[in-house]
Structures are given as C-alpha cells and as structure tokens.
Design a protein around this motif. Structure first.
Motif, PDB file in Angstrom:
ATOM      1  N   ARG A  95       8.598   5.706   1.334  1.00 30.88           N
ATOM      2  CA  ARG A  95       7.901   6.348   2.439  1.00 30.88           C
ATOM      3  C   ARG A  95       7.564   4.218   3.592  1.00 30.88           C
ATOM      4  N   ALA A  96       8.063   3.433   2.513  1.00 33.99           N
ATOM      5  CA  ALA A  96       7.831   1.925   3.536  1.00 33.99           C
ATOM      6  C   ALA A  96       8.507   1.517   4.078  1.00 33.99           C
ATOM      7  N   LEU A  97      10.000   1.863   3.916  1.00 27.55           N
ATOM      8  CA  LEU A  97      10.957   0.836   4.549  1.00 27.55           C
ATOM      9  C   LEU A  97      10.887   2.128   6.021  1.00 27.55           C
ATOM     10  N   ASP A  98      11.121   3.066   5.724  1.00 29.37           N
ATOM     11  CA  ASP A  98      10.687   3.920   6.958  1.00 29.37           C
ATOM     12  C   ASP A  98       9.630   4.094   8.355  1.00 29.37           C
ATOM     13  N   ALA A 155      15.417   1.352  -5.030  1.00 33.46           N
ATOM     14  CA  ALA A 155      15.115   2.188  -6.504  1.00 33.46           C
ATOM     15  C   ALA A 155      14.770   3.539  -6.236  1.00 33.46           C
ATOM     16  N   SER A 156      14.161   4.041  -5.776  1.00 30.46           N
ATOM     17  CA  SER A 156      12.976   4.892  -5.356  1.00 30.46           C
ATOM     18  C   SER A 156      14.518   6.740  -5.067  1.00 30.46           C
ATOM     19  N   GLY A 157      15.500   5.596  -4.996  1.00 27.33           N
ATOM     20  CA  GLY A 157      16.162   7.047  -4.486  1.00 27.33           C
ATOM     21  C   GLY A 157      16.721   7.416  -3.175  1.00 27.33           C
ATOM     22  N   VAL A 188      12.550  -6.193   0.562  1.00 28.79           N
ATOM     23  CA  VAL A 188      12.078  -6.197  -0.530  1.00 28.79           C
ATOM     24  C   VAL A 188      12.162  -4.539  -0.218  1.00 28.79           C
ATOM     25  N   LEU A 189      11.551  -4.231   0.749  1.00 35.02           N
ATOM     26  CA  LEU A 189      11.155  -2.850   1.073  1.00 35.02           C
ATOM     27  C   LEU A 189      12.842  -2.022   0.644  1.00 35.02           C
ATOM     28  N   ARG A 190      13.503  -2.879   1.434  1.00 37.44           N
ATOM     29  CA  ARG A 190      15.106  -1.891   0.758  1.00 37.44           C
ATOM     30  C   ARG A 190      15.003  -1.753  -0.994  1.00 37.44           C
ATOM     31  N   GLN A 191      15.250  -2.431  -1.478  1.00 32.05           N
ATOM     32  CA  GLN A 191      15.149  -2.708  -2.848  1.00 32.05           C
ATOM     33  C   GLN A 191      14.513  -1.433  -3.315  1.00 32.05           C
ATOM     34  N   ASP A 208       0.692  -1.340   0.551  1.00 32.95           N
ATOM     35  CA  ASP A 208      -0.653   0.164   0.680  1.00 32.95           C
ATOM     36  C   ASP A 208       0.570   1.728  -0.202  1.00 32.95           C
ATOM     37  N   VAL A 209       2.554   1.486   0.390  1.00 35.71           N
ATOM     38  CA  VAL A 209       2.755   2.758   0.133  1.00 35.71           C
ATOM     39  C   VAL A 209       3.873   2.866  -0.622  1.00 35.71           C
ATOM     40  N   GLU A 210       3.996   3.748  -0.969  1.00 41.84           N
ATOM     41  CA  GLU A 210       4.590   4.640  -1.593  1.00 41.84           C
ATOM     42  C   GLU A 210       6.605   3.975  -1.560  1.00 41.84           C
ATOM     43  N   PRO A 211       6.951   3.432  -1.913  1.00 45.00           N
ATOM     44  CA  PRO A 211       8.828   2.555  -1.848  1.00 45.00           C
ATOM     45  C   PRO A 211       9.155   3.608  -0.935  1.00 45.00           C
TER      46      PRO A 211
END
Lengths: 213, 213
Positions: free
Chosen positions: B108-111, B162-164, B155-158, B103-106
């Motif tokens: 912010r998701a990891l954060d 990718a999103s910088g 996955v979250l990290r990758q 659900d979350v943009e890459p």
DNA sequence: GCCTATCCGGAACCCTAGTTCCGGATATAG
DNA sequence: CTATATCCGGAACTAGGGTTCCGGATAGGC
C-alpha cells in the motif's frame, strides 16, 4: 472557425479569372515572395518541432534566411505562423484517427492511435505545446480542430469499450490526459522513444478491463 | 549541496555567542525586518501555489504588503525565493515517503505515496513547475533534493515489487513520469480532484502484475 | 529623547522578445 | 529596357518582468 485555409496552401494572390468580385484583381505573388513563404514554413516546421513555441521569432527568420520584416509580412503574428504549423499537425493526426477508425479492428485501433499520438507529440514540441495550452477543455485558436480530434478519439474509445478492450468507466479525457502526460515526460528530455512506448503501454494496460479484482 | 538552511528558518542575523569568528558580530535583524520576511514567505507560498513560477515578483511583493526593494533585500533573486518555497514542499514530500516506508505495508505504501504526490503537485503549482523543469534527470537547483526523493520512491517501488503489488519491469522514472503527467493535466485546469485520483488509479493499475496475458 | 545603523518603498534601469517602419532592392508588365 | 508595384532587411520601437538604487523612515541602543 469553419474554413481554415491558412498560409499553408501554396500561397497565391490571384483571384479566379472571371470572378464577379470587384475588378481590382489583386496580383499574383511575386516569385521571390512565394519562395520566401515556403522557406519560412519549412524553417518554422523544423524549429518549432525541435524547440516549441518558445523559440524567438528572429531565430525562425534567420533559419529561413530571411529578415524578420519579411517573416512578418507573410505571417502577421508569431502566433499565426505557429498556428499554421500546428494545424497541419492536428490535421495529420485527425487523418490518422479516421484511417484507424475505418480500417482497423476496434480493439487495436485505439492502441495504435495512442502510440502514434504519443510519438507525434513527443517528436513535435510545438504540437505538445499547443495541446498543453489548449488542454482538452481550454479555449485557444486550435480548439475547433482539437475538438474534432477529441471527438475522433471518443469514437475510438467507444469502439474499444464495445470490443472489450477498454473498461467502460474510463473517460476520453482521462486517456488523452494520461497520454499527454507521457509526452510531457518525453518533451522534457530523459525519455527516449522506447521509454515513451513503455509509458504508453502502462497507460493502455491501466485502462483495460481487469479480469479479477 | 549538503546543508540547505535556506531563508526558511526563522531569520536571524546573530552569530552564536562566543563564536571564534571575527568579533564584528553582525547584529540581529530588526523586528520589522523579521516581520516582513515572514510576510513575504507567506505571500509567496500562497501565490506560487496558485500561479506557479510565472507570477511576477511585484505581485508577490504587493500581496505581502511590501515594496519590491524590500523583497529583494530578503531574497536576492526571484529564484531564491522560489527555491525556498519549493524546498519546503520537497522536504515535506520526502518526510511523507519516509513515513510510509517506515509505517505502511509495502503493497500500500507506494500507492499512498503516489496519491499524495499527485495531490500535492496538483495543489501547489510551484511544486509542479519545479519538477517539470527539473525533470527527473535534469539539472537544477533542486536536483539534490529531487534525487533524494527519487531515491525514496525507488525504495517504495522495490518493496512494492517484492510484495507482488507492482511488476518488476517498471522503472521508478516511469512511475514518476506517469504521475507527473497526471499532475500536468491537473495543473492546466480541467481536472478536478476526483478526476486526478482516477488518473492515478489508472497508472497504478497499469503497473500492477497482469494475472493473465 | 537622540542618533545612527538598518530597513523600507518604489521609481528607474536593463534585457528579452514581439512588432512596426521605411529606405533600398527587384521582379515583371508593357 | 524601363517604370513601378511589390518585396526585402534589419534598425528601432514597445511591453513585460527582473533587478538595482537611493532618498526617506525608523527601530532600538545609549
């Protein structure tokens, strides 16, 4: 509290000649006792570094080539032996901090200290265990020495902040907690020396001023 | 390994009707047994969260209002009870990760995940203890579930890379080790919720791409 | 209401690790 | 060389915590 004189100094039982103390001058230690004392310290230093506080006291005795009884005559408690070892470690770290404060430019000093701190804590399991228990607020037998150390790190931090190498809103305890965290990873396997330095680098990067944002 | 069905699901001793198994159908659990099972789980969840693995089994039994014998009939081993609790925690974390991935943009998701992870590990001492032992490479009873979790974090990290939002040279294990480190500080007192989030922020800052340098 | 398969509680047992004790060995003063 | 204050070793004791056992209670089918 104040004077620490643990069993680390070359042991002696002698009272200074001409001391005004009670004339029941305690004799000097027997030669074999001195030798055993040193064997115990050496063994403890090695094993505690490798296995931490957890290692059973018998193992230390065995490694020293000595019976447990002997060990206990030299150190009345497992904790006292442990303490003796950890104190040397803390003292050494303290000296490193002071040297860096004296000789190295503020911007680099904190960086160097943190790396050395991580290296030591990762290498000496006992040191890690000690700080782990002691926390940076917690009470423990080492707390005085730990307080001194924290104080030195605070100086390093303040200077780093003044020189623009570290953000002003970062607290000393934050830094130490973070670096301890990296050691935590290291002491539970799975993190080799280079990975450890990578982790420390991330922490250091994290506390630097951010140009934009 | 695969199916985990621990004692967490509502316990029953019934065999599905019409099962082709031996007709010696094990009876359903008695009502009092079911009630005790639940009381034990509730007590364990509370106490383990607060005091971690270390808490003596008698304490859990007492809190559950049950004798140790009863506890041991429901969970043959302290470890098995512990495992049951930790598994729910890991599963919950896994769901959080999956939800964020979905659900979350890459960026912010990891954060978000790291913050939630830290919050959980700091709040549930048992979770922390488990990961502490398990490390991220170490073998343990939880390792399968932990592996899954690490995989999700990867996955979250990758995606973050990718999103910088995260540097490419940062490894997943680095991130987890660092965040575990922050929890380490938290679980040994002296770090409140806000300090914990500050630490996580430093880590997150540390793994972001650096504009200059 | 009765009977028994189940379940309960907690005393007892075991294992680990720290500490104590004491008969035997030995360094060293005289 | 001898006497004895010291020192040594490791068996034995103690304490904490996990696990087992079994006599007594009881749910629930008949």
């Amino acid at each position: 509290m104040g004077v620490v004189r643990s069993e680390l100094d070359p042991p002696r039982g002698q009272v200074v000649e001409g001391s005004s103390e009670v004339p029941s001058a305690p004799r000097a230690m027997r030669a074999d006792a001195v030798k055993n004392h040193e064997k115990i310290l050496r063994a403890a230093e090695e094993i505690f570094a490798l296995d931490g506080v957890k290692v059973p006291i018998d193992v230390v005795a065995e490694r020293a080539g000595v019976g447990v009884g002997t060990l206990y005559r030299h150190f009345p408690t497992k904790e006292s032996l442990y303490e003796a070892i950890v104190m040397t470690r803390l003292t050494s770290l303290l000296e490193t901090a002071n040297r860096l404060i004296r000789d190295v430019e503020p911007g680099r000093a904190l960086d160097s200290f943190l790396r050395e701190f991580a290296r030591q804590a990762a290498e000496k399991q006992d040191l890690f265990d000690a700080m782990d228990q002691a926390g940076f607020d917690f009470k423990s037998r080492f707390s005085d020495r730990v307080d001194e150390l924290v104080d030195r790190v605070d100086v390093l931090r303040q200077r780093a902040v003044a020189s623009g190498a570290v953000r002003a809103d970062v607290e000393t305890s934050d830094i130490l907690n973070l670096v301890m965290g990296t050691c935590h990873a290291a002491s539970h396997g799975g993190v080799d020396k280079s990975a450890l330095q990578r982790l420390v680098t991330i922490v250091i990067t994290g506390i630097q001023p951010t140009p934009e944002r």
